[in-house]
Every structure is written in C-alpha cells, then in structure tokens.
Design a protein around this motif. Structure first.
Motif, PDB file in Angstrom:
ATOM      1  N   ASN A 157      13.732  -0.539  -7.799  1.00  0.00           N
ATOM      2  CA  ASN A 157      12.706   0.070  -7.842  1.00  0.00           C
ATOM      3  C   ASN A 157      12.400   1.094  -6.668  1.00  0.00           C
ATOM      4  OD1 ASN A 157       9.624   1.142  -7.543  1.00  0.00           O
ATOM      5  ND2 ASN A 157       9.556  -0.175  -9.245  1.00  0.00           N
ATOM      6  N   PRO A 158      12.898   2.376  -7.028  1.00  0.00           N
ATOM      7  CA  PRO A 158      12.992   3.529  -5.913  1.00  0.00           C
ATOM      8  C   PRO A 158      11.611   3.611  -5.216  1.00  0.00           C
ATOM      9  CG  PRO A 158      13.025   4.460  -8.046  1.00  0.00           C
ATOM     10  CD  PRO A 158      13.162   3.087  -8.164  1.00  0.00           C
ATOM     11  N   THR A 159      10.666   3.377  -5.743  1.00  0.00           N
ATOM     12  CA  THR A 159       9.221   3.593  -5.299  1.00  0.00           C
ATOM     13  C   THR A 159       9.096   2.520  -4.151  1.00  0.00           C
ATOM     14  OG1 THR A 159       8.310   4.670  -6.845  1.00  0.00           O
ATOM     15  CG2 THR A 159       6.692   4.020  -5.299  1.00  0.00           C
ATOM     16  N   GLU A 198      11.111   0.483  -2.873  1.00  0.00           N
ATOM     17  CA  GLU A 198      12.270   0.593  -1.484  1.00  0.00           C
ATOM     18  C   GLU A 198      11.806   1.482  -0.521  1.00  0.00           C
ATOM     19  OE1 GLU A 198      15.258  -0.389   0.486  1.00  0.00           O
ATOM     20  OE2 GLU A 198      14.487  -1.390  -1.013  1.00  0.00           O
ATOM     21  N   ARG A 199      11.155   2.821  -1.075  1.00  0.00           N
ATOM     22  CA  ARG A 199      10.823   3.830  -0.503  1.00  0.00           C
ATOM     23  C   ARG A 199       9.673   3.460   0.568  1.00  0.00           C
ATOM     24  NH1 ARG A 199      10.349   7.415  -4.105  1.00  0.00           N
ATOM     25  NH2 ARG A 199       7.865   7.581  -4.004  1.00  0.00           N
ATOM     26  N   ILE A 200       8.706   2.613   0.017  1.00  0.00           N
ATOM     27  CA  ILE A 200       7.555   2.354   0.996  1.00  0.00           C
ATOM     28  C   ILE A 200       8.020   1.227   1.752  1.00  0.00           C
ATOM     29  CG2 ILE A 200       5.345   0.902   0.772  1.00  0.00           C
ATOM     30  CD1 ILE A 200       4.953   1.919  -2.185  1.00  0.00           C
ATOM     31  N   LEU A 201       8.757   0.265   1.377  1.00  0.00           N
ATOM     32  CA  LEU A 201       9.306  -0.688   2.419  1.00  0.00           C
ATOM     33  C   LEU A 201      10.023  -0.115   3.373  1.00  0.00           C
ATOM     34  CD1 LEU A 201      10.664  -3.534  -0.394  1.00  0.00           C
ATOM     35  CD2 LEU A 201       8.802  -3.949   1.505  1.00  0.00           C
ATOM     36  N   PHE A 215       1.912  -3.781  -3.617  1.00  0.00           N
ATOM     37  CA  PHE A 215       1.620  -4.730  -2.734  1.00  0.00           C
ATOM     38  C   PHE A 215       0.003  -4.754  -2.790  1.00  0.00           C
ATOM     39  CE2 PHE A 215       5.229  -2.170  -1.353  1.00  0.00           C
ATOM     40  CZ  PHE A 215       6.205  -3.203  -1.210  1.00  0.00           C
ATOM     41  N   SER A 216      -0.259  -6.159  -2.574  1.00  0.00           N
ATOM     42  CA  SER A 216      -1.898  -6.297  -2.787  1.00  0.00           C
ATOM     43  C   SER A 216      -2.502  -6.025  -1.483  1.00  0.00           C
ATOM     44  CB  SER A 216      -2.071  -7.704  -3.236  1.00  0.00           C
ATOM     45  OG  SER A 216      -1.645  -8.643  -2.307  1.00  0.00           O
ATOM     46  N   SER A 217      -1.873  -6.071  -0.447  1.00  0.00           N
ATOM     47  CA  SER A 217      -2.557  -5.737   0.936  1.00  0.00           C
ATOM     48  C   SER A 217      -1.373  -5.284   1.919  1.00  0.00           C
ATOM     49  CB  SER A 217      -3.443  -6.891   1.400  1.00  0.00           C
ATOM     50  OG  SER A 217      -2.396  -7.815   1.626  1.00  0.00           O
ATOM     51  N   LYS A 218      -1.996  -4.744   3.174  1.00  0.00           N
ATOM     52  CA  LYS A 218      -0.887  -4.362   4.082  1.00  0.00           C
ATOM     53  C   LYS A 218      -0.087  -6.140   4.510  1.00  0.00           C
ATOM     54  CE  LYS A 218      -1.085  -3.263   9.129  1.00  0.00           C
ATOM     55  NZ  LYS A 218      -1.911  -2.732  10.089  1.00  0.00           N
ATOM     56  N   THR A 219      -0.877  -6.874   4.616  1.00  0.00           N
ATOM     57  CA  THR A 219      -0.281  -8.196   4.953  1.00  0.00           C
ATOM     58  C   THR A 219       0.716  -8.623   3.817  1.00  0.00           C
ATOM     59  OG1 THR A 219      -2.314  -9.150   5.976  1.00  0.00           O
ATOM     60  CG2 THR A 219      -0.613 -10.569   5.407  1.00  0.00           C
ATOM     61  N   ASP A 220       0.338  -8.470   2.564  1.00  0.00           N
ATOM     62  CA  ASP A 220       1.455  -8.766   1.436  1.00  0.00           C
ATOM     63  C   ASP A 220       2.515  -7.841   1.617  1.00  0.00           C
ATOM     64  OD1 ASP A 220       2.362  -9.855  -0.942  1.00  0.00           O
ATOM     65  OD2 ASP A 220       1.638  -7.877  -1.907  1.00  0.00           O
ATOM     66  N   ALA A 261       1.912   8.017   3.387  1.00  0.00           N
ATOM     67  CA  ALA A 261       2.283   9.328   3.652  1.00  0.00           C
ATOM     68  C   ALA A 261       3.927   9.356   4.017  1.00  0.00           C
ATOM     69  CB  ALA A 261       1.473   9.899   4.953  1.00  0.00           C
ATOM     70  N   ALA A 262       4.258   8.423   4.738  1.00  0.00           N
ATOM     71  CA  ALA A 262       5.789   8.237   5.079  1.00  0.00           C
ATOM     72  C   ALA A 262       6.621   8.172   4.027  1.00  0.00           C
ATOM     73  CB  ALA A 262       6.006   7.461   6.357  1.00  0.00           C
ATOM     74  N   ALA A 263       6.103   7.531   3.154  1.00  0.00           N
ATOM     75  CA  ALA A 263       6.950   7.122   1.867  1.00  0.00           C
ATOM     76  C   ALA A 263       6.879   8.249   0.881  1.00  0.00           C
ATOM     77  CB  ALA A 263       6.404   5.815   1.402  1.00  0.00           C
ATOM     78  N   ALA A 264       6.085   9.281   0.931  1.00  0.00           N
ATOM     79  CA  ALA A 264       5.500  10.293  -0.032  1.00  0.00           C
ATOM     80  C   ALA A 264       5.278   9.705  -1.142  1.00  0.00           C
ATOM     81  CB  ALA A 264       6.838  11.235  -0.116  1.00  0.00           C
ATOM     82  N   SER A 265       4.183   8.670  -1.042  1.00  0.00           N
ATOM     83  CA  SER A 265       3.769   7.825  -2.069  1.00  0.00           C
ATOM     84  C   SER A 265       2.166   8.167  -2.463  1.00  0.00           C
ATOM     85  CB  SER A 265       4.285   6.480  -2.022  1.00  0.00           C
ATOM     86  OG  SER A 265       4.089   5.631  -3.126  1.00  0.00           O
ATOM     87  N   SER A 266       1.635   7.169  -3.178  1.00  0.00           N
ATOM     88  CA  SER A 266       0.296   7.279  -3.449  1.00  0.00           C
ATOM     89  C   SER A 266      -0.313   5.859  -3.357  1.00  0.00           C
ATOM     90  CB  SER A 266      -0.048   7.808  -4.713  1.00  0.00           C
ATOM     91  OG  SER A 266       0.494   6.641  -5.740  1.00  0.00           O
ATOM     92  N   LYS A 267      -1.777   5.825  -3.209  1.00  0.00           N
ATOM     93  CA  LYS A 267      -2.429   4.695  -2.991  1.00  0.00           C
ATOM     94  C   LYS A 267      -2.248   3.817  -4.232  1.00  0.00           C
ATOM     95  CE  LYS A 267      -5.872   4.933   0.527  1.00  0.00           C
ATOM     96  NZ  LYS A 267      -7.288   4.752   0.958  1.00  0.00           N
ATOM     97  N   GLY A 268      -2.127   4.450  -5.498  1.00  0.00           N
ATOM     98  CA  GLY A 268      -1.914   3.727  -6.469  1.00  0.00           C
ATOM     99  C   GLY A 268      -0.755   3.139  -6.725  1.00  0.00           C
ATOM    100  N   ALA A 269       0.479   3.701  -6.065  1.00  0.00           N
ATOM    101  CA  ALA A 269       1.796   3.087  -6.368  1.00  0.00           C
ATOM    102  C   ALA A 269       1.960   2.090  -5.437  1.00  0.00           C
ATOM    103  CB  ALA A 269       2.753   4.195  -5.940  1.00  0.00           C
TER     104      ALA A 269
END
Length: 199
Positions: free
Chosen positions: A6-8, A10-13, A48-53, A35-43
């Motif tokens: 899943n590229p999105t 992976e980009r977030i990770l 991930f359910s939270s920052k801890t997750d 922002a660093a992942a050039a993603s969105s809150k929805g994505a």
C-alpha cells in the motif's frame, strides 16, 4: 524495510520514521507526518487509529527490517566453515554497509522509543528487548565456536557490544555531523574482536 503493497501507508510510515528518528516521538505531530507524507487526515486515519497506533506499526516495521539485516549478514557468511573467519566476515558485512546505512537513516528508532516515558514498560519496549536478544543469540552463536570455549570472555556481553556499537555509532554521527563515524566504530569493533580471536 518490508512493504505491505500500500503506497500511501508506506509513505506515511517512511515520513513518520524520518520525523520521529530526527526529533523524537513527542515532538512529532500527526499533522507533521501527514504533511511530510504529502497525504491527508482521511488517509492517515484510514490506516492508523492514532499517533500511538502509528508508532506501534512503525516499530513492527522497523523490527522486521532490523531482523532482515541480521539474517542478511548470517546468510552472506553461511558458506564459511572456519568459525573465526565467519565472525570476522559477519562483522565486515555491517562495516562495509555502514555508509549505505547512514544514507538511509540518521538514527535508530529504538533509541527514540526507549527515550519516551509513555512507552516505558510497554509492548514496544518488550519488542525492542526481544529483537536485541535475537541479535545477541545469533552473534553469540557465531562467537562461541570461534573463541574455542574460552572462559575468560563473556560471550553474551561481547555479542551485545555489536548492538551498543551501532547505537553509539548513531550518536557519534550526529555529534560530529559525520556519517562516516558509523563505519569507523564498526571497524574498531571488528578489530577488537579479531584481537580477541587471535589472542
């Protein structure tokens, strides 16, 4: 590092690993990761359910990559039948790969997690300890036959010294702003082990 296709995600990770390694977990916000992942809150919240997750999944990914590196070193030296030669070749494998390692990452995610009070005594701490013991057991397994049963050397402590050399190497690279410090520390570690094998 392993990928799940899943590229999105992976980009977030990847973005989270870079940010958390560079500035710590507490100082890294979800918004910064997005922002660093050039993603969105929805994505983000789809994966991930939270920052801890996110941190839990990131640590699992990091551990998998770390153990893959251990396996790579063991596999690369498996053809060597002389125990001492294999230990030296195993250590050289990481020494030779140190410059590449430092182009891939600026620090160790383990240190980031272990520095956070929020994770003290957590499953993530336990996972890091299990991974460190896996490295210890593998390296000690190489050292024992190479040392010929010497009783004056604590084999497990010597095996742990590779782990501490990596961690210390990351700190020195940052201290001196010199990524070659990792290779230098791994070279010294190898030379010290060679001296023990020859003594």
């Amino acid at each position: 590092m392993p990928r799940d296709g899943n590229p999105t995600r992976e980009r977030i990770l990847r973005a989270a690993e870079r940010l958390m390694t560079d500035q710590g977990y507490s100082a890294t916000s979800v918004d910064q990761v997005i922002a660093a992942a050039a993603s969105s809150k929805g994505a983000f919240f789809h994966h991930f359910s939270s920052k801890t997750d996110l941190a839990v999944h990131l640590m699992r990914r990091y551990v998998a990559g770390d153990l893959a590196q251990l396996d790579a070193g063991l596999t690369a030296t498996a053809h060597l039948t002389d125990p001492a030669a294999r230990v030296v070749a195993f250590l050289r494998y990481y020494e030779d790969g140190a410059d590449h390692l430092m182009t891939e990452q600026s620090g160790c995610l383990y240190a980031t997690v272990l520095a956070e009070r929020e994770f003290t005594g957590s499953e993530m701490n336990d996972e890091i300890a299990r991974t460190a013991r896996t490295w210890r057991d593998a390296v000690a397994g190489l050292l024992r036959p190479a040392l010929g049963g010497r009783r004056d050397i604590d084999v497990e402590a010597l095996a742990d010294h590779l782990y501490t050399t990596f961690e210390g190497g990351f700190i020195l690279c940052r201290t001196y702003a010199d990524p070659s410090a990792m290779r230098a520390q791994l070279r010294i570690h190898r030379q010290l082990v060679e001296a023990l094998l020859g003594s």
